[in-house]
Design an enzyme around this catalytic site. Structure first.
Site, PDB file in Angstrom:
ATOM      1  N   GLU A  98       4.951  -2.569  -2.220  1.00  0.00           N
ATOM      2  CA  GLU A  98       5.101  -1.628  -3.341  1.00  0.00           C
ATOM      3  C   GLU A  98       6.399  -0.860  -3.182  1.00  0.00           C
ATOM      4  OE1 GLU A  98       1.661   0.859  -3.895  1.00  0.00           O
ATOM      5  OE2 GLU A  98       0.307  -0.858  -3.953  1.00  0.00           O
ATOM      6  N   HIS A 107      -0.379   0.806  -9.163  1.00  0.00           N
ATOM      7  CA  HIS A 107      -0.994   1.800  -8.267  1.00  0.00           C
ATOM      8  C   HIS A 107      -1.341   3.073  -9.040  1.00  0.00           C
ATOM      9  CE1 HIS A 107      -1.178   3.080  -3.760  1.00  0.00           C
ATOM     10  NE2 HIS A 107      -2.038   3.794  -4.473  1.00  0.00           N
TER      11      HIS A 107
HETATM   12  N1  LIG Z   1      -5.530   2.953  -5.889  1.00  0.00           N
HETATM   13  C1  LIG Z   1      -5.404   4.206  -5.596  1.00  0.00           C
HETATM   14  O1  LIG Z   1      -4.622   4.928  -6.205  1.00  0.00           O
HETATM   15  C2  LIG Z   1      -6.235   4.808  -4.535  1.00  0.00           C
HETATM   16  C3  LIG Z   1      -6.635   4.060  -3.464  1.00  0.00           C
HETATM   17  N2  LIG Z   1      -7.387   4.631  -2.478  1.00  0.00           N
HETATM   18  C4  LIG Z   1      -7.789   3.790  -1.355  1.00  0.00           C
HETATM   19  O2  LIG Z   1      -9.195   3.759  -1.291  1.00  0.00           O
HETATM   20  C5  LIG Z   1      -9.593   3.768   0.059  1.00  0.00           C
HETATM   21  C6  LIG Z   1     -11.017   4.259   0.200  1.00  0.00           C
HETATM   22  O3  LIG Z   1     -11.090   5.633  -0.110  1.00  0.00           O
HETATM   23  P1  LIG Z   1     -12.415   6.494   0.158  1.00  0.00           P
HETATM   24  O4  LIG Z   1     -13.573   5.830  -0.452  1.00  0.00           O
HETATM   25  O5  LIG Z   1     -12.119   7.871  -0.251  1.00  0.00           O
HETATM   26  O6  LIG Z   1     -12.501   6.399   1.718  1.00  0.00           O
HETATM   27  P2  LIG Z   1     -13.804   6.619   2.623  1.00  0.00           P
HETATM   28  O7  LIG Z   1     -13.315   6.829   3.987  1.00  0.00           O
HETATM   29  O8  LIG Z   1     -14.695   7.644   2.007  1.00  0.00           O
HETATM   30  O9  LIG Z   1     -14.539   5.218   2.530  1.00  0.00           O
HETATM   31  C7  LIG Z   1     -14.070   4.068   3.132  1.00  0.00           C
HETATM   32  C8  LIG Z   1     -15.278   3.266   3.578  1.00  0.00           C
HETATM   33  O10 LIG Z   1     -14.825   2.032   4.099  1.00  0.00           O
HETATM   34  C9  LIG Z   1     -15.685   1.709   5.155  1.00  0.00           C
HETATM   35  N3  LIG Z   1     -15.096   0.736   6.043  1.00  0.00           N
HETATM   36  C10 LIG Z   1     -14.225   0.941   7.064  1.00  0.00           C
HETATM   37  N4  LIG Z   1     -13.944  -0.224   7.660  1.00  0.00           N
HETATM   38  C11 LIG Z   1     -14.644  -1.189   7.012  1.00  0.00           C
HETATM   39  C12 LIG Z   1     -14.743  -2.586   7.153  1.00  0.00           C
HETATM   40  N5  LIG Z   1     -14.071  -3.228   8.112  1.00  0.00           N
HETATM   41  N6  LIG Z   1     -15.522  -3.262   6.292  1.00  0.00           N
HETATM   42  C13 LIG Z   1     -16.205  -2.602   5.325  1.00  0.00           C
HETATM   43  N7  LIG Z   1     -16.158  -1.278   5.140  1.00  0.00           N
HETATM   44  C14 LIG Z   1     -15.362  -0.577   5.970  1.00  0.00           C
HETATM   45  C15 LIG Z   1     -15.952   3.020   5.829  1.00  0.00           C
HETATM   46  O11 LIG Z   1     -17.128   2.997   6.595  1.00  0.00           O
HETATM   47  C16 LIG Z   1     -16.073   3.959   4.664  1.00  0.00           C
HETATM   48  O12 LIG Z   1     -17.406   4.136   4.255  1.00  0.00           O
HETATM   49  C17 LIG Z   1      -8.548   4.673   0.712  1.00  0.00           C
HETATM   50  O13 LIG Z   1      -8.420   4.405   2.084  1.00  0.00           O
HETATM   51  C18 LIG Z   1      -7.299   4.344  -0.026  1.00  0.00           C
HETATM   52  O14 LIG Z   1      -6.592   3.358   0.664  1.00  0.00           O
HETATM   53  C19 LIG Z   1      -7.773   5.938  -2.550  1.00  0.00           C
HETATM   54  C20 LIG Z   1      -7.413   6.717  -3.601  1.00  0.00           C
HETATM   55  C21 LIG Z   1      -6.589   6.217  -4.672  1.00  0.00           C
HETATM   56  O1  LIG Z   2      -4.862   8.585  -2.590  1.00  0.00           O
HETATM   57  C1  LIG Z   2      -4.588   7.404  -2.347  1.00  0.00           C
HETATM   58  O2  LIG Z   2      -4.965   6.801  -1.342  1.00  0.00           O
HETATM   59  C2  LIG Z   2      -3.764   6.666  -3.274  1.00  0.00           C
HETATM   60  O3  LIG Z   2      -3.578   5.494  -3.085  1.00  0.00           O
HETATM   61  C3  LIG Z   2      -3.110   7.364  -4.380  1.00  0.00           C
HETATM   62  O4  LIG Z   2      -1.750   7.079  -4.278  1.00  0.00           O
HETATM   63  P1  LIG Z   2      -0.687   7.943  -5.108  1.00  0.00           P
HETATM   64  O5  LIG Z   2      -0.841   9.363  -4.675  1.00  0.00           O
HETATM   65  O6  LIG Z   2      -1.024   7.785  -6.542  1.00  0.00           O
HETATM   66  O7  LIG Z   2       0.638   7.396  -4.754  1.00  0.00           O
END
Ligand SMILES: NC(=O)C1=CN([C@@H]2O[C@H](COP(=O)(O)OP(=O)(O)OC[C@H]3O[C@@H](n4cnc5c(N)ncnc54)[C@H](O)[C@@H]3O)[C@@H](O)[C@H]2O)C=CC1
Ligand SMILES: O=C(O)C(=O)COP(=O)(O)O
Length: 532
Positions: A263, A281
């Site tokens: 990205e 994203h």
């Molecule tokens: N597209 C975007 O803009 C965004 C993307 N994200 C991504 O979403 C991800 C998840 O966010 P949250 O749910 O808030 O995190 P979280 O920490 O609440 O949940 C992540 C879950 O993944 C599980 N996990 C860890 N290793 C694993 C494995 N090997 N197999 C299966 N499950 C596993 C954990 O046990 C946990 O329950 C973030 O790490 C981030 O990378 C987050 C916000 C925005």
């Molecule tokens: O909160 C996250 O993990 C995200 O991926 C969001 O990314 P951004 O702040 O929109 O660049």
């Protein structure tokens, strides 16, 4: 001087206002994160760095960030920050773990519908005036099985929304408890089972060495024909080349991709493939979520820089603004206990036990342990702090244990440190008096009550008459004034110690004179950082 923060990614202006209102100077340069060289050249001017996903906080940047104390991620994923490098340099990394989770879950659901009904392509075709009613045949999601990989904050919201849409949800997450699964109404399954049963798969894990490439050729081979895959978590979770193959072969019927291996993604093998819906994203990009994360990160960073409160740190235990004033003297205590042992220990440390007695058991013990380790290791590694100490202790193979005990003595509570090396085991205990100052109350099992001063002299000696006179006259001869003098012994004629609080450092050249006496067994000048 007011702490200074750089905002190097696009954040809501509310964050800037919060920094200012809380006495933090702020430079808002939202494009700087993309300009690596420029960022490298200015980063040493800042105490804090507020980022989203565009700024890459690499080891190189951290090495240039000589004043940096905190990196605040306005969002969830911190895979763009080299956390071990930050920890080693004592820099706190904090995120905002909930501020954008609903928004991101909604984006995943939007992707689900977009892929199920080919909405983007139908939209483009209709705008072109083609009216291709027969080209776009979708699938219903009602009654279908959704496989959620990673059922944490975002995955759970997605699961609940999907259940509301009458889907059956199976989830793979090694840390999902059976109780939580049943509370959510999801069926907890193993990964292969999920691959076998899911009509749609959505990813919600962080990107780690374990999760990287979780959707690859082998995984796709185990899936149902016609599966649709949604990734609104991190690019590296899906091997893009393998997904392209899966789409070409017809095994995968569609994909909704918000995040990419590289990205910004300006070219990618997935682009322009039929029924692949891509967004740049955008998971966290709603006005509500951006307001939430901006406010939260600015508050957290300001509170840390101005009050020492730690919230949502990835590499340090949390300390709330409320508990910080009460905890602070005990953090100092833990640090001086560690510093005492650290300064008298020349050998490699093998084991550390920290005993919390009485009221200290109710305190933030992780923070106290980090402080004790920082004090202990500092004589060997100068710029260690509470963030870097646990990682450095681990790197040195130190075995750490913690014991909690009900109030056992005259003090409301105290902390005792036991440090084992290949040669001996040393113990020291201390407490905080009502004046907020730390006191040593036991050394080598010998009780005493010693104020902690910046300059001290610690001796072990025979329990014989004349020790006070001897130490007093040697100090007087070399113009070192004694502020306080403490003696202790385990029994009459047994092991004895003396701890002198001096107005100036004990001259090292006089140590030989002291050690040459036949009653002093060892003498060690000590120094403590007693500043608040
Ligand atoms: N597209 C975007 O803009 C965004 C993307 N994200 C991504 O979403 C991800 C998840 O966010 P949250 O749910 O808030 O995190 P979280 O920490 O609440 O949940 C992540 C879950 O993944 C599980 N996990 C860890 N290793 C694993 C494995 N090997 N197999 C299966 N499950 C596993 C954990 O046990 C946990 O329950 C973030 O790490 C981030 O990378 C987050 C916000 C925005
Ligand atoms: O909160 C996250 O993990 C995200 O991926 C969001 O990314 P951004 O702040 O929109 O660049």
């Amino acid at each position: 001087m007011a702490p200074r923060v750089l905002v190097s990614d696009k954040l809501s202006p509310t964050a800037v206002q919060i920094f200012k209102d809380r006495g933090v100077e702020v430079d808002y340069l939202p494009d700087l994160g993309k300009d690596k060289e420029k960022l490298l050249s200015v980063i040493d001017q800042y105490d804090g760095l507020a980022i989203r996903s565009a700024t890459k906080v690499t080891e190189k940047l951290i090495n240039n960030a000589t004043n940096l104390k905190v990196v605040g991620r306005a969002g969830i994923g911190v895979d763009n920050v080299d956390i071990p490098a930050a920890s080693r340099r004592g820099i706190i990394v904090m995120n905002t773990p909930f501020g954008n989770s609903i928004t991101t879950a909604e984006h995943a659901i939007a992707m689900l519908f977009a892929v199920a009904r080919q909405i983007p392509e139908a939209n483009a075709s209709t705008h072109e005036g083609k009216w291709e009613k027969n080209r776009f045949m979708g699938v219903e999601i009602t009654g279908k099985t959704l496989g959620v990989i990673g059922c944490g904050n975002i995955g759970s919201v997605v699961a609940m929304r999907a259940i509301g849409l009458k889907m059956h949800v199976v989830a793979f997450d090694p840390f999902l408890s059976a109780e939580r699964a049943s509370e959510l109404g999801v069926e907890k399954v193993e990964l292969d089972e999920l691959f076998k049963r899911a009509d749609f798969i959505t990813l919600h894990t962080p990107l780690t060495d374990k999760t990287r490439g979780v959707i690859d050729k082998d995984a796709i081979a185990k899936m149902k024909k016609g599966v649709r895959i949604i990734n609104c978590a991190r690019g590296g979770l899906v091997v893009e080349a393998d997904l392209v193959e899966g789409l070409k072969s017809g095994k995968v019927a569609g994909a909704g991709i918000d995040v990419f291996e590289t990205e910004p993604a300006t070219e990618n093998p997935l682009f322009n493939m039929p029924n692949v819906v891509c967004t740049p994203h955008l998971g966290a990009s709603t006005s509500e979520a951006q307001e939430n994360v901006a406010i939260q990160v600015a508050e957290q960073m300001s509170d840390y820089l101005t009050k020492g409160a730690v919230t949502n740190a990835i590499n340090m235990p949390s300390i709330s603004a409320e508990e910080a004033p009460r905890l602070k003297p005990f953090i100092k205590l833990a640090e001086v206990l560690g510093a005492f042992v650290g300064q008298v220990t020349d050998e490699a440390i093998e084991e550390v036990e920290i005993l919390f007695d009485g009221s200290t058991t109710e305190m933030n013990r992780r923070a106290l342990i980090s402080a004790a380790l920082a004090g202990l290791i500092r004589p060997q590694v100068a710029d260690v702090n509470m963030v870097s100490a646990p990682i450095m202790a681990k790197e040195r193979g130190i075995i750490l244990s913690e014991v909690k005990r009900d109030k056992s003595g005259v003090f409301d509570g105290y902390i005792k440190l036991t440090v084992k090396t290949s040669e001996k085991t040393r113990t020291i205990a201390g407490t905080v008096f009502s004046d907020g100052k730390p006191r040593f109350i036991q050394i080598k099992g010998i009780n005493l009550d010693a104020e902690v001063g910046q300059h001290m002299l610690y001796t072990t000696n025979y329990d014989v008459p004349g020790i006070i006179g001897l130490l007093g006259s040697i100090c007087a001869k070399h113009q070192v004034n004694i502020a306080n003098f403490q003696l202790g012994r385990n029994r009459q004629g047994g092991d004895a110690i003396a701890l002198l609080y001096l107005d100036a450092p004990f001259p090292p050249e006089v140590l030989r004179e002291l050690r040459a006496t036949d009653v002093i067994l060892s003498a060690k000048p000590l120094s403590f950082d007693v500043a608040a």
